[in-house]
Design an enzyme around this catalytic site. Sequence first.
Site, PDB file in Angstrom:
ATOM      1  N   CYS A  69     -93.293  39.000  28.439  1.00 43.64           N
ATOM      2  CA  CYS A  69     -92.922  37.667  27.980  1.00 43.64           C
ATOM      3  C   CYS A  69     -92.629  36.325  28.715  1.00 43.64           C
ATOM      4  O   CYS A  69     -91.792  36.659  29.454  1.00 43.64           O
ATOM      5  CB  CYS A  69     -91.797  37.663  26.680  1.00 43.64           C
ATOM      6  SG  CYS A  69     -91.797  36.018  25.637  1.00 43.64           S
ATOM      7  N   LYS A  86     -93.699  47.459  28.441  1.00 44.47           N
ATOM      8  CA  LYS A  86     -94.974  46.741  28.492  1.00 44.47           C
ATOM      9  C   LYS A  86     -94.811  45.457  29.455  1.00 44.47           C
ATOM     10  O   LYS A  86     -93.598  44.783  29.519  1.00 44.47           O
ATOM     11  CB  LYS A  86     -95.114  46.179  26.980  1.00 44.47           C
ATOM     12  CG  LYS A  86     -96.270  45.044  26.702  1.00 44.47           C
ATOM     13  CD  LYS A  86     -96.465  44.694  25.345  1.00 44.47           C
ATOM     14  CE  LYS A  86     -97.762  44.100  25.134  1.00 44.47           C
ATOM     15  NZ  LYS A  86     -97.921  42.961  25.697  1.00 44.47           N
ATOM     16  N   GLY A  98    -104.763  42.928  26.151  1.00 40.09           N
ATOM     17  CA  GLY A  98    -104.969  41.379  26.720  1.00 40.09           C
ATOM     18  C   GLY A  98    -106.532  41.132  26.586  1.00 40.09           C
ATOM     19  O   GLY A  98    -107.493  41.598  27.262  1.00 40.09           O
TER      20      GLY A  98
END
Length: 358
Positions: free
Chosen positions: A124, A164, A237
């Site tokens: 993030c 991630k 993505g």
Amino acid sequence: MIPDRFTPRPVDPEPIQNHDMSVENNALNAIAPSRRYSIAPMLDWTDRYYRHFARMLSTHAWLYTEMINTGAILHGDKMRHLRFDGVENPLALQLGGSDPADLARCAKIAEDWGYDEVNLNVGCPSERVQSGSFGACLMAEPQLVAECVKGMRDAVKDIDITVKHRIGIDDVEHYDYVRDFVGHVSEAGCQTFIVHARNAILKGLSPKENREIPPLKYDYVYQLKRDFPNLEIIINGGITDHAETAEHLKHVDGVMIGREAYQNPFTLAEVDTLFYGAAPVERSREDVMAALRPFIEAELKSGTPLRFIARHILGLYQGQFGARQWRRMLSDAKLLKDADYSLIEAAMAQTQRQPTEA
């Protein structure tokens, strides 16, 4: 106290059956890992209401919570942040944090609550997350990430600890950077890496722009799988349809879908057949709502406003006749106030009307 119903329901892998999308490749005919197809953790979107809805569409797709920071779990309302229904399994809790001890405590709590996986967010890019020293900025500290992973792995017995992350940060764009990051963290025992195939730009781009502007480099993720064949590598993505998913599965172990699974949720109805070898099931959007109805009515009875659930089903009729009316009625604040399931029935009726011929 942990409610009894929060028990995991593991999914046994099944062999992939032939279908129309490049099935001749070995990857699709191999034994399918549970994370072959997953829905990305999305802030404000993948709450327990959405996840229950998604589970009515796919039995096998791996689900993720929104990112929850360790402080909210350790010092906040655990029931609010961690509550889920066992039908949601397989389910992963995504954590935000950078303190190995705090992450270890949260991982143990997640295991006790019945989650199947704990995923560490190292992707993030938001400034708010950076201010807490976690998210994508952790890619610059692989040793700390390794310590976090080890702490969590030591704290749990039977669930996976995964990471991630992005392929790079800011102007660091060479493949060696992400290769070295994965290599270092894997030495701490992480076996599964979910790779968003873009760089994270930590200054100057919003989270939305970070999902769109940095170029996608799928070849980096494919190369990770070649360099680390014993690791589970999942690509994320910009993936929007099943044909793309099948193509990626020639090169990696799994695919994670983001906004497409939320904005066009009925696409999930084919996932079990295409990617988990399940027998085809004839299912309409009305069938999905019939399956979801007991959950909605139970939530309404417990005091949950319908708007909390309705916002997640707005895309169900995307591309279908009456979709606009469906969305309008289920996003109208006046109609939603004190509404019960009859509002959903009325909205569904709009999708059944045939257009009048001129």
